[in-house]
Design an enzyme around this catalytic site. Structure first.
Site, short mmCIF file in Angstrom:
data_model
loop_
_atom_site.label_atom_id
_atom_site.label_comp_id
_atom_site.label_asym_id
_atom_site.label_seq_id
_atom_site.Cartn_x
_atom_site.Cartn_y
_atom_site.Cartn_z
N THR A 99 0.82 -1.20 0.00
CA THR A 99 0.00 0.00 0.00
C THR A 99 0.86 1.26 0.00
O THR A 99 1.86 1.33 0.71
CB THR A 99 -0.89 0.01 1.27
OG1 THR A 99 -1.54 -1.26 1.35
CG2 THR A 99 -1.90 1.12 1.24
N HIS A 257 11.69 20.85 0.42
CA HIS A 257 11.23 21.76 1.45
C HIS A 257 11.98 23.07 1.36
O HIS A 257 12.99 23.26 2.00
CB HIS A 257 11.52 21.22 2.84
CG HIS A 257 10.76 19.99 3.16
ND1 HIS A 257 11.23 18.74 2.91
CD2 HIS A 257 9.55 19.83 3.74
CE1 HIS A 257 10.34 17.86 3.33
NE2 HIS A 257 9.32 18.49 3.83
#
Lengths: 301, 394
Positions: A99, A257
């Protein structure tokens, strides 16, 4: 004999009734992997499929098939925490979280449990592990798995899923093949890193060399380089790091970032390459060079 | 997913954390009214980009008219190529000392971390770079009472009684985990008089994977800041919001002349690298992940093909497990049929379902289009397009 999988591997598929789970089940069975059970948390649509019994919980599955030792998890993201917890508590030694998009907090909580219970997890978003002609847990190449992967002396550890099929194809075409391919997953925080798997390949007799495939971002390639430099590695390691162009983008188009102090400079491909090279790893400029470089270093060895 | 300062601050305020009194507005008149009532104020441009002070995005004002002008000016400006969506007008704080605080996850330790520096303020980065001893880090376990750890940690760092700061940091820790932030940086955390603390500026990112279980946050998932998206239409085509490589975007304009569409994890990174390494000039980086539909392929391709500087197009597929080759082929077919490029196109189609692809693409047969099947490597395809565009082998 490769790592992680062998003839005793008995797989449970948690989330067998999800769309992706169903696909994984087909792929594993087509590869003649032993799938001992499927777990459908949302309720059973069927009791047996192609000889694989289905259960509503892992507990029931393990009671019926105590030989289960590997789990592939394909439940929806918010259910991964529970599914992984259940698998670890049942003593499953290898858990592949297929997943994607698992919340970071859950990843951290699962990893802490894995340390406590001594389980090895891969992912999130790891396609799986394959030892050609022996077993495939998860799916590397889907229906193409049988035709792509050839057994051979190279262990492969990759942060990317799709690329391992290309790499395996290149190795096969270059007269080599793979002992085991391990996909680590593609997310920023991974359950296991290059170092964890390098340790396993070090003890595997069949593996004569290891191929690392890295990407921008994250800390695991640098960690591997530092570890190799500090501990040495008895087998040749070849690496390819994708995304070098990212380091040449003008400031202002910096990816990642921006304005974040802590992560500045972390995960630059150029930095990873530099560290790997100084640790003695052969970093190739093109993936297509990998077979020739291995032929060369293996002959030297 | 990065949040705007005003969004994070309103969440902080709702949870009882100390932020300055202020309002978010897009109206210079409203800003003027705020300054009129509150006196010394600060007008802060709202963008996702950091380092706003350095780019002139933070202005101090002491009169209503100045507040109005500052707001007008900021609303008309862009910071690092990014539009200002509004301003946050706040009452100016009296600052005695500035700290730097951040919470983040360390991928190696697989742990939540608290980073703290007594050298907070606009130039914290330089201060940390020149004096790494100015930054202190503490791993924190999740969902526990970590107050004693924080107290012990701060004891030797701050000059004053750490108790109020411990409570505040613990409160922020709970806030961080409750809403599942992936990053939260407070700089500065200002100490006013008598150990009163206030969060003056904050940069944060929320874990987009967890957003679905936090309806209370009520911020729709959105694409991260990307200054060079060609059109607004393109934005709507983007499905992936963040990714682990830190690239956090799906399209980067690179300024060259070979358009690139690569399908399958990491393939686009490799193709762009190869082009540069072999002396080519890629026009773009584009990544397709998740469910690849004909519409997405066609949409992305058309965006690339519309650009007049394009002299060639390279489409590279890889043997990805569940790639719907028919969808890929249909998308390519639609886009090329509509745009009808006169320049060379090279396609590398992976093995899975190549017969279907062959059939779909055969309707497109053109003199300047070359289709390479799966025996061709990625490098072969890059070399092929370069030969066609630049007239020489790589």
């Amino acid at each position: 004999m490769g790592i992680l999988l062998d003839s005793e591997t008995n797989i449970v598929l948690q989330g067998a009734c999800t769309r992706r789970g169903w696909q994984l089940l087909e792929d594993m069975l087509n590869y003649s992997a032993t799938v001992a059970a499927g777990v459908c948390y949302g309720g059973l649509k069927t009791k047996v499929y192609r000889g694989v019994p289905f259960f509503k919980s892992l507990k029931q599955a393990v009671e019926t098939a105590p030989e289960i030792n590997v789990s592939v998890i394909a439940v929806p993201p918010y259910e991964v925490l529970g599914a992984a917890q259940e698998a670890m508590e049942a003593g499953v030694r290898l858990i592949i979280v297929h997943t994607a998009d698992v919340p970071i907090k859950d990843v951290i909580l699962i990893r802490r449990e894995a340390e406590r219970l001594n389980s090895l997890l891969l992912g999130p978003n790891a396609d799986g592990v394959i030892t050609p002609d022996v077993c495939m847990a998860g799916s590397l190449g889907g229906v193409l798995a049988l035709s792509i992967h050839r057994r051979g002396p190279i262990g492969v550890i990759s942060r990317s899923n799709g690329i391992v099929n290309e790499l395996s194809g290149l190795l096969a075409a270059g007269g080599l093949g793979v002992s085991t391919i391990v996909t680590l997953g593609t997310e920023r925080i991974l359950f296991s890193s290059f170092v964890d798997i390098l340790r396993l390949f070090a003890d595997d007799e069949e593996t004569k060399g290891v191929l690392l495939f890295g990407e921008p971002g994250g800390a695991y390639e640098a960690e591997a380089a530092d570890w190799i430099a500090a501990h040495g590695y008895a087998k040749p390691i070849v690496a390819y790091i994708a995304g070098k162009f990212i380091d040449n983008l003008a400031e202002g188009t910096i990816l990642g970032h921006r304005g974040v102090v802590i992560e500045r400079g972390l995960g630059s491909p150029t930095d990873k390459i530099r560290r790997l090279q100084s640790a003695g790893v052969r970093v190739v400029a093109f993936n297509e060079d990998i077979p020739a470089v291995f032929q060369e270093v293996l002959k030297d060895g | 997913m990065r949040l705007y300062e005003f969004e994070t601050k309103s969440m902080l305020r709702r949870d009882g954390l100390p932020v300055p009194w202020g309002i978010f507005t897009t109206s210079p008149r409203v800003a003027a009214g705020f300054v009129e009532q509150n006196g010394d104020s600060v007008v802060k441009a709202q963008t996702i980009a950091g380092k706003r002070a350095r780019a002139g995005g933070i202005l101090f004002v002491n009169m209503a008219i100045k507040g109005e002008l500052a707001t007008e000016m900021l609303l008309d400006s862009t910071l690092y190529g990014e539009e200002v969506i509004g301003v946050l007008v706040e009452k100016k704080a009296r600052v005695k000392r500035e700290y730097y605080v951040s919470f983040y996850y360390d991928p190696k330790l697989r742990s939540l971390m608290l980073a703290f520096s007594p050298a907070g303020g606009t130039d914290v980065e330089e201060k940390i770079k020149t004096g790494p001893q100015n930054l202190f880090k503490l791993p924190l376990p999740l969902c526990q009472d970590v107050r004693w750890r924080i107290r012990e940690f701060l004891m030797d760092i701050v000059p004053t009684d750490p108790a109020p700061l411990v409570d505040l940091l613990y409160h922020i820790y709970e806030f961080f985990l409750l809403y599942e932030f992936s990053y939260l940086e407070i700089n500065p955390l200002a100490e006013t008089d008598h150990q009163d603390y206030v969060i003056l500026d904050v940069v944060s990112s929320i874990d987009v994977a967890a957003l679905g279980r936090h309806p209370e946050i009520a911020i729709a998932p959105r694409a991260s800041h990307n200054a060079d998206l060609p059109t607004g239409e393109f934005r709507s085509a983007m499905i992936n919001i963040e990714d682990a490589r830190g690239t956090r975007r799906d399209f980067v304009h690179l300024g060259g002349d070979i358009g690139v569409l690569a399908i399958g994890g990491s393939i686009s990174l490799i193709v762009v690298d190869y082009l540069y390494q072999l002396g080519g000039r890629p026009f773009n980086y584009a990544e397709l992940r998740g469910t690849v539909t004909a519409t997405r392929i066609s949409h992305l391709l058309k965006e690339i093909l519309r650009n007049p500087q394009i002299k060639g197009l390279l489409i590279v597929g890889a043997s990805t497990d569940y790639l719907r080759i028919d969808a890929v082929a249909n998308g390519i077919h639609d886009a090329l049929k509509e745009i009808r490029p006169t320049y060379p196109v090279v396609l590398r189609v992976p093995g899975l379902g190549k017969d279907v692809a062959k059939e779909i693409l055969s309707g497109l047969r053109r003199a300047n289009m070359q289709v390479l099947w799966n025996h061709a490597t990625i490098k072969d395809s890059v070399t092929a397009i370069m030969e066609k565009v630049y007239g020489h082998p790589a």
